[in-house]
Design a protein around this motif. Sequence first.
Motif, PDB file in Angstrom:
ATOM      1  N   GLU A  45       6.638  -1.080 -10.504  1.00 47.97           N
ATOM      2  CA  GLU A  45       5.716  -0.644  -9.446  1.00 47.97           C
ATOM      3  C   GLU A  45       4.315  -0.512 -10.037  1.00 47.97           C
ATOM      4  N   LEU A  46       3.451  -1.439  -9.716  1.00 46.62           N
ATOM      5  CA  LEU A  46       2.087  -1.372 -10.230  1.00 46.62           C
ATOM      6  C   LEU A  46       1.204  -0.563  -9.280  1.00 46.62           C
ATOM      7  N   THR A  47       0.281   0.167  -9.860  1.00 43.94           N
ATOM      8  CA  THR A  47      -0.706   0.923  -9.090  1.00 43.94           C
ATOM      9  C   THR A  47      -1.820  -0.036  -8.696  1.00 43.94           C
ATOM     10  N   ILE A  48      -2.222   0.023  -7.444  1.00 46.56           N
ATOM     11  CA  ILE A  48      -3.301  -0.841  -6.955  1.00 46.56           C
ATOM     12  C   ILE A  48      -4.586  -0.011  -6.897  1.00 46.56           C
ATOM     13  N   VAL A  49      -5.640  -0.536  -7.518  1.00 49.53           N
ATOM     14  CA  VAL A  49      -6.908   0.190  -7.601  1.00 49.53           C
ATOM     15  C   VAL A  49      -8.075  -0.723  -7.268  1.00 49.53           C
ATOM     16  N   SER A  50      -9.220  -0.085  -7.009  1.00 49.60           N
ATOM     17  CA  SER A  50     -10.489  -0.806  -6.905  1.00 49.60           C
ATOM     18  C   SER A  50     -11.556   0.065  -7.577  1.00 49.60           C
ATOM     19  N   PRO A  51     -12.595  -0.566  -8.106  1.00 52.27           N
ATOM     20  CA  PRO A  51     -13.631   0.215  -8.790  1.00 52.27           C
ATOM     21  C   PRO A  51     -14.288   1.228  -7.856  1.00 52.27           C
ATOM     22  N   SER A  52     -14.536   2.414  -8.380  1.00 55.43           N
ATOM     23  CA  SER A  52     -15.224   3.451  -7.608  1.00 55.43           C
ATOM     24  C   SER A  52     -16.677   3.044  -7.421  1.00 55.43           C
ATOM     25  N   LYS A  53     -17.178   3.223  -6.225  1.00 57.71           N
ATOM     26  CA  LYS A  53     -18.586   2.924  -5.962  1.00 57.71           C
ATOM     27  C   LYS A  53     -19.493   4.063  -6.413  1.00 57.71           C
ATOM     28  N   SER A  54     -18.925   5.270  -6.527  1.00 58.07           N
ATOM     29  CA  SER A  54     -19.749   6.432  -6.854  1.00 58.07           C
ATOM     30  C   SER A  54     -19.635   6.896  -8.304  1.00 58.07           C
ATOM     31  N   GLU A  55     -18.549   6.503  -9.006  1.00 57.31           N
ATOM     32  CA  GLU A  55     -18.354   6.935 -10.392  1.00 57.31           C
ATOM     33  C   GLU A  55     -18.142   5.733 -11.297  1.00 57.31           C
ATOM     34  N   LYS A  56     -19.133   5.421 -12.098  1.00 58.48           N
ATOM     35  CA  LYS A  56     -19.047   4.281 -13.001  1.00 58.48           C
ATOM     36  C   LYS A  56     -17.887   4.463 -13.982  1.00 58.48           C
ATOM     37  N   GLY A  57     -17.074   3.410 -14.131  1.00 55.74           N
ATOM     38  CA  GLY A  57     -15.948   3.442 -15.056  1.00 55.74           C
ATOM     39  C   GLY A  57     -14.687   4.060 -14.473  1.00 55.74           C
ATOM     40  N   PHE A  58     -14.734   4.510 -13.223  1.00 56.80           N
ATOM     41  CA  PHE A  58     -13.562   5.093 -12.563  1.00 56.80           C
ATOM     42  C   PHE A  58     -13.052   4.134 -11.497  1.00 56.80           C
ATOM     43  N   TYR A  59     -11.791   4.357 -11.129  1.00 61.83           N
ATOM     44  CA  TYR A  59     -11.142   3.522 -10.125  1.00 61.83           C
ATOM     45  C   TYR A  59     -10.500   4.404  -9.073  1.00 61.83           C
ATOM     46  N   ASN A  60     -10.582   3.950  -7.825  1.00 64.24           N
ATOM     47  CA  ASN A  60      -9.920   4.640  -6.718  1.00 64.24           C
ATOM     48  C   ASN A  60      -8.547   4.015  -6.523  1.00 64.24           C
ATOM     49  N   VAL A  61      -7.534   4.845  -6.437  1.00 65.19           N
ATOM     50  CA  VAL A  61      -6.176   4.354  -6.245  1.00 65.19           C
ATOM     51  C   VAL A  61      -5.970   4.062  -4.765  1.00 65.19           C
ATOM     52  N   LEU A  62      -5.597   2.825  -4.485  1.00 67.19           N
ATOM     53  CA  LEU A  62      -5.320   2.410  -3.114  1.00 67.19           C
ATOM     54  C   LEU A  62      -3.828   2.503  -2.813  1.00 67.19           C
ATOM     55  N   GLU A  63      -3.000   2.254  -3.829  1.00 69.58           N
ATOM     56  CA  GLU A  63      -1.545   2.335  -3.716  1.00 69.58           C
ATOM     57  C   GLU A  63      -1.018   2.963  -4.999  1.00 69.58           C
ATOM     58  N   GLY A  64      -0.288   4.083  -4.846  1.00 70.77           N
ATOM     59  CA  GLY A  64       0.222   4.797  -6.008  1.00 70.77           C
ATOM     60  C   GLY A  64      -0.324   6.216  -6.079  1.00 70.77           C
ATOM     61  N   ASN A  65      -0.831   6.721  -4.978  1.00 71.41           N
ATOM     62  CA  ASN A  65      -1.434   8.052  -4.955  1.00 71.41           C
ATOM     63  C   ASN A  65      -0.432   9.176  -5.181  1.00 71.41           C
ATOM     64  N   ARG A  66       0.806   8.998  -4.733  1.00 66.77           N
ATOM     65  CA  ARG A  66       1.828  10.027  -4.987  1.00 66.77           C
ATOM     66  C   ARG A  66       2.130  10.081  -6.484  1.00 66.77           C
ATOM     67  N   ARG A  67       2.276   8.895  -7.103  1.00 69.90           N
ATOM     68  CA  ARG A  67       2.506   8.848  -8.556  1.00 69.90           C
ATOM     69  C   ARG A  67       1.357   9.492  -9.302  1.00 69.90           C
ATOM     70  N   LEU A  68       0.130   9.132  -8.909  1.00 65.64           N
ATOM     71  CA  LEU A  68      -1.035   9.685  -9.593  1.00 65.64           C
ATOM     72  C   LEU A  68      -1.108  11.199  -9.405  1.00 65.64           C
ATOM     73  N   THR A  69      -0.819  11.672  -8.207  1.00 62.41           N
ATOM     74  CA  THR A  69      -0.811  13.123  -7.964  1.00 62.41           C
ATOM     75  C   THR A  69       0.212  13.805  -8.855  1.00 62.41           C
ATOM     76  N   ALA A  70       1.416  13.225  -8.937  1.00 60.55           N
ATOM     77  CA  ALA A  70       2.453  13.797  -9.802  1.00 60.55           C
ATOM     78  C   ALA A  70       1.990  13.819 -11.252  1.00 60.55           C
ATOM     79  N   LEU A  71       1.381  12.740 -11.716  1.00 59.32           N
ATOM     80  CA  LEU A  71       0.899  12.681 -13.102  1.00 59.32           C
ATOM     81  C   LEU A  71      -0.202  13.699 -13.364  1.00 59.32           C
ATOM     82  N   LYS A  72      -1.125  13.815 -12.424  1.00 59.15           N
ATOM     83  CA  LYS A  72      -2.216  14.778 -12.604  1.00 59.15           C
ATOM     84  C   LYS A  72      -1.672  16.207 -12.648  1.00 59.15           C
TER      85      LYS A  72
END
Length: 171
Positions: free
Chosen positions: A48-75
């Motif tokens: 299961e790969l996490t789908i992301v796109s570059p953040s427009k507001s934070e350089k070097g960060f990515y917004n998670v489009l698919e995988g937010n539950r996984r990311l929430t659990a990890l955080k």
Amino acid sequence: HLNVNTENPRFEPTADQKDSIHSMISDQAQKIINLAENIASYGLNPSELTIVSPSKSEKGFYNVLEGNRRLTALKLLGDPTLALPLHKTVATKFKELAKKYKEVKKIQCVVFADPEEANHWIKLKHTGENEGIGTVRWDSQQIARFEVSTGGVSSIALQAIDFLKHSKETS
């Protein structure tokens, strides 16, 4: 460098990361806990790969489009206090889970420069079989056969079906 999506379809848009995490917990606390327990025991699902796109507001960060539950659990595994002050019980549970959790340092991601390009794949993942285009769920016989093939015990129902198939009285 991954951000929980503040415009996640699972909840109303939120102001920031903390609000997104709280909304995710409010929406499905026990499922996030179950997912975190699985991650703590087995790691991330490599299929299961996490789908992301570059953040427009934070350089070097990515917004998670698919995988937010996984990311929430990890955080939350990395910092259970993120559940506070609204979700004290969840924070306590994650504090316990964090003791057996080996930190995930890298997450395999698929990067889409334009979030719109990911929508087709996200829709397929979350909207069912889609006449065979999406993931086709196994029925109970198929699940039982898989269990047997991986060393499990054949279910009574599968044994009965096999018996009837091989019975001379049914021919």
